[in-house]
Design a protein around this motif. Structure first.
Motif, PDB file in Angstrom:
ATOM      1  N   THR A   1       8.406  42.225  43.233  1.00 41.68           N
ATOM      2  CA  THR A   1       9.003  42.575  44.798  1.00 41.68           C
ATOM      3  C   THR A   1       7.627  42.347  46.177  1.00 41.68           C
ATOM      4  OG1 THR A   1      10.990  43.366  44.201  1.00 41.68           O
ATOM      5  CG2 THR A   1      10.218  43.828  46.337  1.00 41.68           C
ATOM      6  N   ASP A   2       6.964  43.649  45.704  1.00 42.05           N
ATOM      7  CA  ASP A   2       5.676  44.108  46.651  1.00 42.05           C
ATOM      8  C   ASP A   2       4.569  42.509  46.547  1.00 42.05           C
ATOM      9  OD1 ASP A   2       5.757  46.515  46.100  1.00 42.05           O
ATOM     10  OD2 ASP A   2       4.792  46.733  44.872  1.00 42.05           O
ATOM     11  N   ALA A   3       4.647  41.900  46.019  1.00 46.40           N
ATOM     12  CA  ALA A   3       3.520  40.579  45.786  1.00 46.40           C
ATOM     13  C   ALA A   3       4.462  39.783  46.733  1.00 46.40           C
ATOM     14  CB  ALA A   3       3.711  39.530  44.769  1.00 46.40           C
ATOM     15  N   VAL A   4       6.087  39.371  46.929  1.00 43.82           N
ATOM     16  CA  VAL A   4       6.718  38.795  48.112  1.00 43.82           C
ATOM     17  C   VAL A   4       6.163  39.503  49.236  1.00 43.82           C
ATOM     18  CG1 VAL A   4       8.582  37.628  49.002  1.00 43.82           C
ATOM     19  CG2 VAL A   4       8.360  38.071  46.649  1.00 43.82           C
ATOM     20  N   GLN A   5       6.390  40.820  49.305  1.00 46.64           N
ATOM     21  CA  GLN A   5       6.167  41.387  50.390  1.00 46.64           C
ATOM     22  C   GLN A   5       4.622  40.929  51.397  1.00 46.64           C
ATOM     23  OE1 GLN A   5       8.205  43.298  52.235  1.00 46.64           O
ATOM     24  NE2 GLN A   5       7.102  43.897  53.798  1.00 46.64           N
ATOM     25  N   LEU A   6       3.608  41.008  50.095  1.00 48.48           N
ATOM     26  CA  LEU A   6       2.195  41.083  50.904  1.00 48.48           C
ATOM     27  C   LEU A   6       2.493  39.778  51.584  1.00 48.48           C
ATOM     28  CD1 LEU A   6       0.135  42.923  47.582  1.00 48.48           C
ATOM     29  CD2 LEU A   6       0.094  43.476  49.884  1.00 48.48           C
ATOM     30  N   LEU A   7       2.993  38.199  50.279  1.00 45.71           N
ATOM     31  CA  LEU A   7       3.055  37.300  51.596  1.00 45.71           C
ATOM     32  C   LEU A   7       3.532  36.669  52.410  1.00 45.71           C
ATOM     33  CD1 LEU A   7       1.175  36.410  48.353  1.00 45.71           C
ATOM     34  CD2 LEU A   7       2.356  34.189  48.622  1.00 45.71           C
ATOM     35  N   GLY A   8       4.155  38.113  53.144  1.00 48.48           N
ATOM     36  CA  GLY A   8       5.020  38.040  53.874  1.00 48.48           C
ATOM     37  C   GLY A   8       6.094  36.890  54.016  1.00 48.48           C
TER      38      GLY A   8
ATOM     39  N   TYR B   1       5.604  33.495  54.051  1.00 53.01           N
ATOM     40  CA  TYR B   1       5.608  32.534  53.164  1.00 53.01           C
ATOM     41  C   TYR B   1       5.784  33.086  51.691  1.00 53.01           C
ATOM     42  CZ  TYR B   1       2.136  31.123  56.375  1.00 53.01           C
ATOM     43  OH  TYR B   1       2.267  30.136  57.527  1.00 53.01           O
ATOM     44  N   GLY B   2       6.037  34.439  51.153  1.00 53.33           N
ATOM     45  CA  GLY B   2       6.453  34.678  50.012  1.00 53.33           C
ATOM     46  C   GLY B   2       7.879  34.933  49.582  1.00 53.33           C
ATOM     47  N   TYR B   3       8.268  34.404  50.589  1.00 53.19           N
ATOM     48  CA  TYR B   3       9.887  34.315  50.728  1.00 53.19           C
ATOM     49  C   TYR B   3      10.065  32.603  50.887  1.00 53.19           C
ATOM     50  CZ  TYR B   3      14.818  35.849  51.576  1.00 53.19           C
ATOM     51  OH  TYR B   3      16.278  35.358  51.547  1.00 53.19           O
ATOM     52  N   THR B   4       9.616  31.488  50.770  1.00 50.13           N
ATOM     53  CA  THR B   4      10.041  30.089  50.582  1.00 50.13           C
ATOM     54  C   THR B   4       8.966  29.919  49.159  1.00 50.13           C
ATOM     55  OG1 THR B   4       7.285  29.820  51.590  1.00 50.13           O
ATOM     56  CG2 THR B   4       9.147  30.145  52.375  1.00 50.13           C
ATOM     57  N   VAL B   5       9.606  28.699  48.371  1.00 51.71           N
ATOM     58  CA  VAL B   5       9.459  27.966  47.089  1.00 51.71           C
ATOM     59  C   VAL B   5       8.093  26.860  47.091  1.00 51.71           C
ATOM     60  CG1 VAL B   5      11.721  28.076  46.800  1.00 51.71           C
ATOM     61  CG2 VAL B   5      11.224  26.203  48.063  1.00 51.71           C
ATOM     62  N   ASP B   6       7.863  27.391  48.629  1.00 50.95           N
ATOM     63  CA  ASP B   6       6.144  26.609  48.653  1.00 50.95           C
ATOM     64  C   ASP B   6       5.168  27.461  48.119  1.00 50.95           C
ATOM     65  OD1 ASP B   6       6.978  24.736  49.887  1.00 50.95           O
ATOM     66  OD2 ASP B   6       7.021  25.566  51.806  1.00 50.95           O
TER      67      ASP B   6
END
Length: 390
Positions: A339-346, A348-353
């Motif tokens: 979850t923190d990794a997604v947050q750190l990528l903002g 972009y972290g929420y996309t399948v890319d």
């Protein structure tokens, strides 16, 4: 600021053979799993050819006896191999753990004839296993299972439905727990059932939020006939066999959780080094650095916990409580870290890319399989308070 990438994990490998083995695992993970994992998961495609390669390479039987085609490796080495596989693709990491779980009953409780007849193919012959304990109405309350096996001469006839079966419909064999006696834990017996047995059918795979490349399905047993020679252990011993296997299986899930956490940390670390905001890399911002530090600390703590439990197992000492602790801590940490990794990528972290959104979705199931984390707390507390506690 140094430009080097994430530091390689320092492994606790006792022999040169184990170090060579880990190099092979890492090579397979990076060459055969990592390049296609995103496409496989998006397409819901099961990478059966990877498991065939792992089997032929001797990587699906690592903790079992060399006499029967296994790798004769201590559990602490096997688990670190699982961690590497899970970091490359959780479908493969969990699948390896489940296969090992499916082999446990024959390897530990089977007769000499059963081990000789079945284990070589199960461990290194390209076969893939599944483990059938849960049912639609008995998940955490596994002793309430209703699938029944009735004696008919030299055979047993199995009827019922199993649920949430990893590799359901694609496995070559299943370790099946079925009721042969009265109610409760003492009326359960274990059987080794071929995946192509007449009367055994799989429902359509479940549609899951994560691990979409790994088929999870109900299995229906409609008059499935197996000879008594495929009964594992004594009649009524099945629940003990199941619990013994689950203690080890929980360590496999803990290793998988650490693997996916490490992958998320590596991805986030690389992104923070490259992403520029306000004229400098975002890795320079203290708040984000603190998040990385917390993520890394949880990973190291989880790894130490599962390895400590594995050492107890390797020494033949009780490890049920430690296995439950490792599964509980590592899978909860995996949910926080991803979850923190997604947050750190903002965004972009929420996309399948970027793979961190997949890591986050995949990590959730680790809090559920091999006993929910609420069940792990029950196991831990019961061990602390003694068998007389309820």
């Amino acid at each position: 600021m140094p430009e080097s990438g994430p530091q390689p994990v320092e492994r606790n490998l006792p022999t040169e053979e184990a170090r060579d083995l880990m190099s092979l695992v890492r090579e397979v993970a990076q060459r055969e799993i990592a390049p296609t994992v995103n496409e496989d998961e998006l397409a819901g495609r099961f990478p059966r050819e990877v498991f065939t390669l792992l089997s032929r390479s001797g990587l699906l039987g690592l903790p079992y006896s060399e006499e029967y085609g296994g790798g004769d490796q201590p559990y602490k080495v096997y688990l670190q191999a699982v961690e590497e596989l899970a970091a490359a693709g959780l479908t493969v990491g969990v699948g390896t753990s489940v296969h090992t779980l499916a082999c446990h009953a024959v390897a530990t409780f089977g007769t000499k004839e059963q081990r000789t007849s079945h284990l070589p193919e199960m461990l290194g012959g390209g076969l893939l296993g599944g483990y059938c304990l849960s049912e639609p109405a008995s998940g955490s309350d596994a002793a309430a299972l209703r699938t029944r096996a009735v004696r008919d001469g030299d055979d047993w006839v199995i009827d019922g439905t199993k649920a949430w079966i990893t590799h359901g419909g694609v496995a070559d064999f299943y370790t099946v727990l079925a009721r042969t006696g009265g109610e409760g834990a003492k009326g359960i017996t274990a059987f080794l059932v071929p995946g192509d047995a007449p009367g055994l059918t799989a429902a359509a795979p479940e549609k899951k939020m994560g691990m979409t490349g790994s088929p999870t399905a109900q299995l229906h047993f409609d008059g499935v006939r197996v000879p008594d020679s495929r009964r594992i252990g004594e009649e009524g011993q099945g629940f003990r066999i199941a619990l013994d296997a689950l203690d080890s299986g929980r360590l496999g899930i803990a290793a998988c959780a650490v693997g996916i956490s490490q992958a998320a940390l590596d991805e986030a670390t690389g992104y923070l080094r490259q992403r520029q905001q306000f004229g400098r890399p975002i890795a320079d911002f203290q708040g984000l650095r603190f998040m990385l530090a917390d993520m890394a600390t949880q990973i190291e703590a989880g790894r130490a916990l599962y390895l400590a439990a594995a050492r107890l197992r390797d020494q033949g000492r009780p490890f049920s409580r430690q296995a439950a602790m490792a599964k509980l801590f590592c899978s909860d940490a995996a949910m926080r870290v991803t979850t923190d990794a997604v947050q750190l990528l903002g965004g972009y972290g929420y996309t399948v890319d970027f793979p961190v959104e997949r890591f986050m979705r995949d990590a959730k199931v680790l809090q559920i399989v091999e006993g929910t984390n609420q069940v792990q707390r029950v196991v831990i507390a019961r061990d602390l308070l003694g068998p007389e506690s309820r």
